[in-house]
Design a protein around this motif. Structure first.
Motif, mmCIF file in Angstrom:
data_model
loop_
_atom_site.group_PDB
_atom_site.id
_atom_site.type_symbol
_atom_site.label_atom_id
_atom_site.label_comp_id
_atom_site.label_asym_id
_atom_site.label_seq_id
_atom_site.Cartn_x
_atom_site.Cartn_y
_atom_site.Cartn_z
ATOM 1 N N GLN A 118 8.872 -2.599 5.606
ATOM 2 C CA GLN A 118 7.764 -1.653 5.702
ATOM 3 C C GLN A 118 7.505 -1.046 4.329
ATOM 4 O O GLN A 118 8.414 -0.511 3.697
ATOM 5 N N VAL A 119 6.271 -1.149 3.873
ATOM 6 C CA VAL A 119 5.885 -0.618 2.569
ATOM 7 C C VAL A 119 4.855 0.489 2.781
ATOM 8 O O VAL A 119 3.809 0.279 3.405
ATOM 9 N N HIS A 174 9.797 2.154 0.586
ATOM 10 C CA HIS A 174 9.845 0.990 1.463
ATOM 11 C C HIS A 174 11.124 1.019 2.287
ATOM 12 O O HIS A 174 12.084 1.713 1.941
ATOM 13 N N PHE A 201 0.761 2.344 5.991
ATOM 14 C CA PHE A 201 1.774 1.394 5.540
ATOM 15 C C PHE A 201 1.391 -0.001 6.017
ATOM 16 O O PHE A 201 0.475 -0.162 6.838
#
Length: 651
Positions: A157-158, A149, A95
């Motif tokens: 946060q992806v 996400h 991520f």
């Protein structure tokens, strides 16, 4: 014979043992606490002991393509960002973290909830924040798409369907976003209503990738207020669609002048780019004359900008701008463009009509003295912002005039070197950008127009009230932890004064300048840590400065050097010195003789190795009339009363 030898050594050993015992009982201090190493500054593969990036040094990169539009009725900016992320680290990444700084402007943000009831500089509107949709993330060109996400306060946060490979793997993240432009934007961005329209100052306006580094991994400190930014470098290509009567200025180069500027404005721009004095692009009388200056008379227009190897971009848009510009002459022979935009309320020779003159002088000075300015434009924007910097673009207060306008313009442009070129972590180490910048501002101010606006650091002892106060704090405090009343000293003045003392009192100009220029060049477009700075300065200057870093940058003590007495001694003079301060310093002495001639002697810091008193034998055939420590008043000695002999001279 052998027995006698053994007996003799035994006696000698007992004598030395007895001596050591006596000294121990007296508690003699050899000042190891000052001169011993206090930080772990050992090198490794990523960062060397000489303060350079190591063979294994890496940093990740983020390139941005952004398209946004401004609705000046609802004050909403909306659009799309596409980020191409390169993972140069030695580990794969499942991520990435992004910064969502507009989320600071919500009622339940950490920044809002940690702002004192009485408020401070970092107050902001609380009816904003991002609306984010259509999140898409994939690794490589053919990777599976992920929409997973998480948004928490000012962080996002992806996640990816598969990890981004180490050592060069690429990923793409895109999303749509919109937010209401705050009118009060924490003194860093926002909008201002003036007589002829609105001024929009756009900063922290797009989702941006946080830094992943070899020190901490993901740097995800929330955006609270005082702590500023820590960003990756990359290339930016961004388009801004605004009402046809707006002028837009932004970080980088305008790519489509034919589409957004009238022929007359293009001609004026060409003249300004070749002129050493400011030329109007839009005069005060032409603010509303769109037929002369704009190619369209209705609808919207898209302005296209591009900047390379930058850590951020900012822009401004308004229908109320006066606009002028001039040529910046760079040491390499290249040129850049200094330009200023400001409303009628800021017009005047005692105010913003000199902004471009100030901008040009500032950029030219720093480029010649330290490192060449890398961007195509240097733009000063008048807004309701005390002063805030972005690559190639500042926001400064529209009511600033004279010395105030020079000071804020010079300071914000100085930030192009720290932290835009040398990319430090502003959230943690404000002194590495604010302090270093205040230091270079000192010399720029003294140089401008034969000292028209002298530097406040010409008299370092004017700050002694702070240094002796019980509420003072150390430089090493993080900005968000520092009392906002002390932030000006902790982040700006004290580190700047430290560098002035290092240059003018400890190392000398040549040794300091060699080291400081080398530090800038070595860490340009990279992420140095405090130890990298300490190590690099020591290695290039050729000086162990642990005592100074410890005392000034990682301590909260003060300097107090003194002369306890001066005595005739065999036709010469014995000068008895004391160090009553909290850490050592070299001692610069000036002798004035009866014939009014002068002589200076500099004693090294090593005189304090074994204690806090030292006697210096000054050999001279002349009769000494007076002796003074630090005659130029460079160091912040908190006790002037013991700097002179005889005392009567000072009384």
């Amino acid at each position: 014979m052998r027995k006698l030898k053994l007996l003799g050594w035994t006696v000698i050993l007992l004598l030395f043992t007895g001596s050591f015992s006596v000294f121990a009982q007296q508690g003699k201090d050899n000042n190891q606490k000052y001169f011993g190493e206090f930080l772990d500054r050992k090198g490794n593969g990523y960062r060397t002991a000489s303060g350079k990036p190591g063979e294994a040094y890496w940093q990740n990169a983020a390139d941005y393509q952004i398209e946004v539009g401004l609705n000046d009725s609802s004050h909403v900016l909306s659009g799309k960002v596409t980020i191409t992320y390169t993972n140069n680290s030695p580990e794969s990444l499942d991520f990435i973290w992004l910064q969502l700084e507009q989320n600071r402007f919500t009622p339940d943000s950490r920044g809002t909830l940690t702002t004192p009831i009485q408020g401070n500089r970092y107050n902001g509107d609380i009816d904003g924040g991002y609306n984010i949709t259509n999140v898409s993330a994939k690794v490589g060109l053919k990777g599976a798409n992920s929409t997973k996400h998480l948004i928490d306060d000012t962080r996002m946060q992806v996640w990816f369907a598969e990890p981004i490979p180490a050592k060069g793997g690429k990923a793409t993240v895109s999303m749509n976003f919109s937010f209401k432009v705050p009118q009060k934007g924490m003194d860093r961005m926002g909008r201002l209503k003036v007589k002829d329209g609105w001024i929009y100052a756009f900063a922290q306006w797009y989702p941006k990738v946080a830094v992943f580094d070899d020190i901490e991994g993901w740097n995800v400190d929330p955006y609270l207020g005082a702590g500023e930014f820590y960003l990756e470098y990359g290339n930016f290509d961004y388009k801004v669609t605004v009402p046809y009567n707006h002028i837009v200025v932004g970080s980088g180069k305008l790519m489509n002048p034919n589409e957004v500027l009238s022929k007359e404005l293009q001609n004026r721009m060409a003249k300004a780019a070749a002129s050493d004095t400011a030329i109007y692009l839009i005069t005060p009388e032409e603010i509303n004359n769109t037929k002369l200056t704009r190619p369209k008379q209705n609808g919207t227009v898209t302005w296209h900008f591009r900047i390379q190897n930058s850590r951020d971009v900012a822009f401004a848009s308004s229908d109320a701008f006066i606009w002028d510009a001039a040529k910046i002459n760079l040491p390499s022979g290249k040129a850049a463009l200094a330009q200023s935009v400001y409303p009628m309320e800021s017009n005047g020779q005692d105010a913003w009509s000199r902004s471009t003159e100030y901008s040009k002088a500032s950029i030219e000075y720093y480029s010649k003295q330290w490192f060449e300015f890398p961007y195509e434009t240097a733009t000063n924007v008048a807004a309701e912002i005390g002063g805030m910097e972005y690559p190639g673009l500042n926001f400064c207060h529209y009511n600033s005039k004279g010395a105030s306008l020079w000071g804020v313009t010079d300071h914000e442009f100085g930030h192009n070197w720290f932290p835009m070129i040398v990319g430090t972590n502003e959230r943690r180490y404000a002194w590495m950008d604010e302090g270093f910048n205040t230091f270079i501002n000192h010399y720029s101010s003294n140089a401008f127009n034969n000292g028209e606006y002298p530097s406040t650091l010409n008299q370092t002892r004017r700050f002694n009230n702070y240094f002796t106060s019980d509420t003072r704090e150390g430089i090493d405090n993080y900005p968000d932890l520092t009392d906002t009343r002390n932030l000006g000293m902790v982040a700006y003045m004290k580190p700047a004064i430290g560098l002035v003392m290092l240059r003018e009192y400890i190392l000398g100009e040549e040794r300091f300048d060699n080291a400081f220029k080398s530090y800038i060049k070595t860490w340009a477009y990279k992420h140095p840590q405090p130890n990298d700075f300490f190590n690099h300065m020591e290695n290039v200057a050729g000086e162990n400065l642990s005592w100074f870093w410890k005392g000034w940058f990682y301590g909260n003590g003060n300097i107090d050097l003194g002369i306890s007495s001066v005595q005739p001694y065999g036709g010469n003079y014995l000068v008895n010195l004391v160090n009553k301060g909290d850490f050592p310093m070299p001692v610069l002495l000036e002798f004035i003789y009866e014939d009014d001639s002068k002589e200076r002697v500099k004693l090294p810091v090593e005189i304090w190795h074994r204690g806090d008193s030292w006697s210096y034998l000054h050999k001279t055939g002349k009769r000494v009339k007076s002796v003074e420590i630090d005659p130029d008043k460079v160091i912040t000695d908190i006790n002037l009363g013991n700097d002179h002999w005889p005392m009567e001279i000072y009384k």
